[in-house]
Write a protein that holds these residues in place. Structure first.
Motif, short mmCIF file in Angstrom:
data_model
loop_
_atom_site.label_atom_id
_atom_site.label_comp_id
_atom_site.label_asym_id
_atom_site.label_seq_id
_atom_site.Cartn_x
_atom_site.Cartn_y
_atom_site.Cartn_z
N LEU B 128 4.42 -0.32 -8.35
CA LEU B 128 5.75 0.29 -8.34
C LEU B 128 6.10 0.77 -6.95
O LEU B 128 7.26 0.67 -6.51
N TRP B 129 5.12 1.29 -6.23
CA TRP B 129 5.40 1.86 -4.91
C TRP B 129 5.56 0.79 -3.83
O TRP B 129 6.40 0.88 -2.98
N PHE B 130 4.62 -0.20 -3.85
CA PHE B 130 4.58 -1.15 -2.71
C PHE B 130 5.02 -2.56 -3.09
O PHE B 130 5.06 -3.43 -2.24
N GLY B 131 5.28 -2.81 -4.37
CA GLY B 131 5.61 -4.18 -4.76
C GLY B 131 4.37 -5.06 -4.77
O GLY B 131 3.27 -4.60 -4.46
N GLY B 132 4.57 -6.35 -5.12
CA GLY B 132 3.41 -7.25 -5.25
C GLY B 132 2.91 -7.75 -3.91
O GLY B 132 3.01 -8.92 -3.60
N THR B 133 2.39 -6.86 -3.08
CA THR B 133 1.92 -7.27 -1.75
C THR B 133 0.44 -6.93 -1.58
O THR B 133 -0.14 -6.23 -2.41
N GLY B 134 -0.12 -7.40 -0.48
CA GLY B 134 -1.49 -7.06 -0.17
C GLY B 134 -1.67 -5.56 0.04
O GLY B 134 -2.72 -4.99 -0.23
N LEU B 135 -0.60 -4.92 0.48
CA LEU B 135 -0.68 -3.48 0.72
C LEU B 135 -0.96 -2.73 -0.58
O LEU B 135 -1.78 -1.80 -0.62
N ALA B 136 -0.31 -3.18 -1.66
CA ALA B 136 -0.53 -2.54 -2.96
C ALA B 136 -2.00 -2.67 -3.35
O ALA B 136 -2.62 -1.72 -3.84
N VAL B 137 -2.56 -3.85 -3.08
CA VAL B 137 -3.97 -4.09 -3.43
C VAL B 137 -4.87 -3.18 -2.61
O VAL B 137 -5.76 -2.49 -3.15
N SER B 138 -4.64 -3.15 -1.30
CA SER B 138 -5.49 -2.32 -0.44
C SER B 138 -5.38 -0.85 -0.80
O SER B 138 -6.37 -0.11 -0.80
N PHE B 139 -4.16 -0.43 -1.14
CA PHE B 139 -3.98 0.97 -1.51
C PHE B 139 -4.79 1.29 -2.77
O PHE B 139 -5.45 2.33 -2.86
N THR B 140 -4.74 0.39 -3.75
CA THR B 140 -5.53 0.62 -4.96
C THR B 140 -7.00 0.77 -4.64
O THR B 140 -7.69 1.66 -5.15
N VAL B 141 -7.48 -0.10 -3.76
CA VAL B 141 -8.89 -0.02 -3.37
C VAL B 141 -9.17 1.32 -2.71
O VAL B 141 -10.17 2.00 -3.02
N LEU B 142 -8.26 1.73 -1.83
CA LEU B 142 -8.45 2.99 -1.11
C LEU B 142 -8.60 4.16 -2.08
O LEU B 142 -9.56 4.92 -2.02
N VAL B 143 -7.65 4.29 -3.00
CA VAL B 143 -7.69 5.48 -3.85
C VAL B 143 -8.81 5.42 -4.87
O VAL B 143 -9.27 6.46 -5.33
N THR B 144 -9.28 4.22 -5.26
CA THR B 144 -10.36 4.19 -6.23
C THR B 144 -11.72 4.39 -5.58
O THR B 144 -12.64 4.89 -6.23
N THR B 145 -11.87 4.01 -4.31
CA THR B 145 -13.21 4.10 -3.72
C THR B 145 -13.38 5.33 -2.83
O THR B 145 -14.51 5.78 -2.62
N ALA B 146 -12.27 5.89 -2.31
CA ALA B 146 -12.41 7.04 -1.41
C ALA B 146 -13.17 8.22 -2.04
O ALA B 146 -14.01 8.82 -1.37
N PRO B 147 -12.91 8.55 -3.32
CA PRO B 147 -13.64 9.70 -3.89
C PRO B 147 -15.16 9.48 -3.90
O PRO B 147 -15.91 10.45 -3.75
N ILE B 148 -15.59 8.23 -4.04
CA ILE B 148 -17.03 7.96 -4.05
C ILE B 148 -17.63 8.26 -2.68
O ILE B 148 -18.67 8.91 -2.56
N VAL B 149 -16.94 7.76 -1.63
CA VAL B 149 -17.42 8.01 -0.28
C VAL B 149 -17.38 9.51 0.02
O VAL B 149 -18.31 10.07 0.62
N PHE B 150 -16.31 10.15 -0.43
CA PHE B 150 -16.15 11.59 -0.24
C PHE B 150 -17.38 12.34 -0.78
O PHE B 150 -17.97 13.18 -0.08
N ALA B 151 -17.77 12.02 -2.01
CA ALA B 151 -18.89 12.73 -2.62
C ALA B 151 -20.17 12.53 -1.82
O ALA B 151 -20.90 13.50 -1.54
N GLY B 152 -20.42 11.29 -1.39
CA GLY B 152 -21.64 11.02 -0.63
C GLY B 152 -21.65 11.75 0.69
O GLY B 152 -22.65 12.36 1.09
#
Lengths: 383, 278
Positions: B128-152
């Motif tokens: 919804l925010w970025f449309g069907g682009t690579g940016l949307a994909v990268s953003f999803t990756v960012l928000v799903t994996t950042a908390p894991i790195v944060f904890a470590g």
């Protein structure tokens, strides 16, 4: 009591070259289409003699020596041992005279030995795997003969393949026990610390995939599932080769023999897998990598090490072992390569030449080891 | 017994050989899985489960037609872009949370909340925010994996050995050396597992996001195969993803993991280094 009957390995290893040579001697003649006294196709006759004659004698000599020494029980010697050897020899004579004798008599003579061997090793309760394998071998041989006598059984090749696959499993099991000894001596010979830690998981995986392959090969030969399992088994055997990567120690014959046998097993299983799945390869030729390559090399390794150790001698093995090893591997290479790439020159180059190499290897082995088999132990102990 | 010169280098080379040779064991396990797959194909037919060989051939044909490599590169770019951002942001915020109690109180609940949001929800939001682009994909990756790195990262900084730091200061160790030789090795033992998990996860999330967004890459190939009810092609794409993941794990992550764990292997009295393999 004659010294020859003092321990199980002596008479069997002395007579086994007879079966080994007997199993290939008529082949060139049969391939050239001259002979044919027997009612069995030449390939089946030859396969049966190699597996249930030659390899079985090697197994008997090994089991009758190793089981008593592992379990500490009394070995089979003297008259009972002579009886066992006699039964084995009867089976061979039956097969040599096949065509002159009725098939039922040949079967009767041949089926005596393995059950007798089972009875002889039954008192040693552990390790049980070897007795289980002997029972399965009896099954395979019985099915082979029943089919020949006209009963509805799976094709005779399948009994032979099952027998050979059982020997591969036996080799995986036996090498797990012999390898540490061989490796330790090789490390000492090459000036390395003799610490050998072999991960049991690795050899169990190798044996388990082999067993799975044997089962698949029996139930669904030529099925793609069997092909993938064959490839998996090949990889598991290759994985096990890392156990022997100990620098110069790998090049000592007692270790290199096992390495070579393992390599042939990888080639054979991998080739079978590819033959089923993808490439048009002659499966009979590939099976020679398993029988003539892997099983024979391993048998020579086991025979040589057992003959050395149980005649009270220390490593190293005689240098001539390299020549024996080379003759066998060359024979295997020739048999396979000619069948795959020059099938038209099979009779001369694919059968006769390997037969000659093979028939040279075993007298050479006898020349090296017979003096040890015929004389008392070098260290003065009995056995 | 004398120790020959160059033993260490030899030992390293032998360990590397052992490791590579261990690939055979992994191959045996994977080939048995393929045998099971083949049996499933025999039982249920091509529409449910295409045969392994057909799938491999399909993958080969698609590669020869030049459709696989661009997709793989696009997926990798999306995944690595998101992962790099997650490593940077998660790592820095985590280090702050580890160093300061206040920051920990501030950031920890947010990280927990982010971890709890399913990746699929993020895909929808970023579409919804970025449309069907690579940016949307990268953003999803960012928000799903950042908390894991944060904890470590937070854990790594929080458990730094104060006594060790004071000793280093007493010996007037230069600051770069302090960071490089004292802080970093300790941090890595916590951070690396988190990074490895995040990297493996980033690929899976990327494929999922691509599939739903139609933003190209392997996920798009899978989506097309689904629309065409072409199970063979779908399976071929799955094989490609799995190959990528295995290559990542065994060619990149596992060697690094082994390198970082040298101290475990070379402890006096520890097992010898010959227990190599996958």
């Amino acid at each position: 009591m004659s010294i020859v009957l003092a321990y199980g390995f002596r008479p069997f290893f002395l007579l086994l070259p007879l079966a080994a040579i007997g199993a290939v001697l008529p082949l060139p003649v049969l391939w050239l289409g001259w002979g044919g006294g027997t009612s069995l196709p030449a390939g089946l006759w030859h396969g049966h003699e190699q597996i249930f004659g030659f390899l079985t004698a090697a197994l008997a000599g090994f089991l009758l020596t190793a089981l008593p020494s592992w379990s500490g029980g009394p070995p089979v010697t003297g008259r009972p041992l002579a009886l066992l050897v006699g039964l084995w020899l009867l089976g061979r004579i039956g097969f040599w005279l096949d065509g002159l004798l009725p098939p039922s008599l040949v079967a009767g003579l041949d089926l005596l030995f393995l059950p007798a061997l089972l009875l002889a090793i039954a008192p040693y309760r552990r390790p049980w795997e070897f007795a289980a394998a002997v029972i399965l071998l009896i099954g395979a041989n019985t099915v082979f003969h029943l089919g020949r006598l006209g009963l509805p059984t799976p094709p005779a090749e399948q009994s032979l393949h099952a027998g050979l696959n059982l020997f591969l499993i036996l080799i995986a099991l036996a090498s797990g026990r012999i390898l540490p000894v061989a490796l330790r001596s090789a490390l000492l010979e090459t000036g390395q610390a003799p610490t050998v830690r072999l991960a049991p998981g690795r050899r169990h995986l190798a044996a388990a995939t082999l067993a799975l392959f044997a089962l698949a090969d029996l139930l669904a030969p030529d099925n793609p599932v069997t092909g993938w399992i064959a490839l998996a088994a090949a990889c598991a055997q290759a994985d096990r080769m890392v156990e022997l990567h100990h620098g110069p120690a790998l090049l000592r014959p007692q270790v290199f023999l096992f390495y070579l046998a393992q390599g042939w097993m990888v080639l054979g299983l991998g080739g079978l897998g590819l033959a089923i799945l993808a490439i048009d390869l002659d499966p009979i030729a590939i099976r020679h990598a398993l029988g003539l390559g892997a099983a024979t090399t391993a048998a020579v390794a086991v025979m040589s090490i057992v003959a050395l150790r149980h005649s009270g001698r220390a490593f190293p093995l005689p240098t001539a072992i390299w020549a024996i090893m080379a003759l066998i591997s060359l024979a295997a290479l020739w048999r396979i390569a000619v069948a795959l790439w020059w099938p038209s020159s099979m009779a001369l180059w694919g059968v006769t030449l390997p037969s000659i190499l093979w028939a040279t290897a075993f007298p050479l082995w006898l020349r090296c080891f017979a003096p040890w088999l015929l004389t008392p132990r070098a260290d003065g102990q009995t056995g | 017994m004398t120790i020959p010169i160059g033993t260490a280098a030899r030992g390293r080379a032998l360990r590397a050989l052992d490791y590579i040779w261990g690939g055979w064991g992994a191959a045996a396990s994977l080939l048995l899985l393929v045998a099971l797959w083949e049996a499933g194909h025999a039982a249920y037919g091509t529409l449910v489960l295409p045969s392994p060989r057909d799938s491999f051939v399909a993958l080969w044909t698609m590669s020869a037609a030049g459709r696989v490599l661009p997709a793989v590169l696009e997926t990798s770019a999306n995944a690595l872009g998101g992962f790099a951002a997650a490593a940077l942001i998660g790592g820095i915020l985590g280090a702050m949370a580890g160093a300061s109690d206040m920051m920990r109180r501030l950031l920890q609940p947010i990280a927990t909340l982010m971890l709890g949001i399913p990746a699929i929800a993020w895909v929808v939001l970023s579409l919804l925010w970025f449309g069907g682009t690579g940016l949307a994909v990268s953003f999803t990756v960012l928000v799903t994996t950042a908390p894991i790195v944060f904890a470590g990262s937070a854990q790594g900084v929080r458990t730094l050995d104060g006594a060790l730091r004071r000793m280093a200061q007493a010996f007037r160790i230069p600051r770069p050396a302090l960071v490089w030789d004292v802080y970093l090795p300790h941090m890595l033992s916590y951070l690396f597992p988190a990074l490895a998990t995040a990297l493996a996860l980033s690929w899976k999330v990327t494929v999922m996001a691509e599939l739903l967004s139609g933003a190209g890459g392997i996920g798009d190939g899978l989506a097309t195969a689904r629309v065409q009810v072409d199970t063979v092609k779908a399976m071929a794409w799955v094989v490609m993803v799995v190959t990528l993941l295995l290559a990542l794990e065994y060619l990149l992550l596992e060697p690094i993991r082994r390198h970082l764990q040298i101290w475990r292997r070379e402890m006096p009295g520890g097992p010898p280094s010959s227990s190599g393999g996958f």
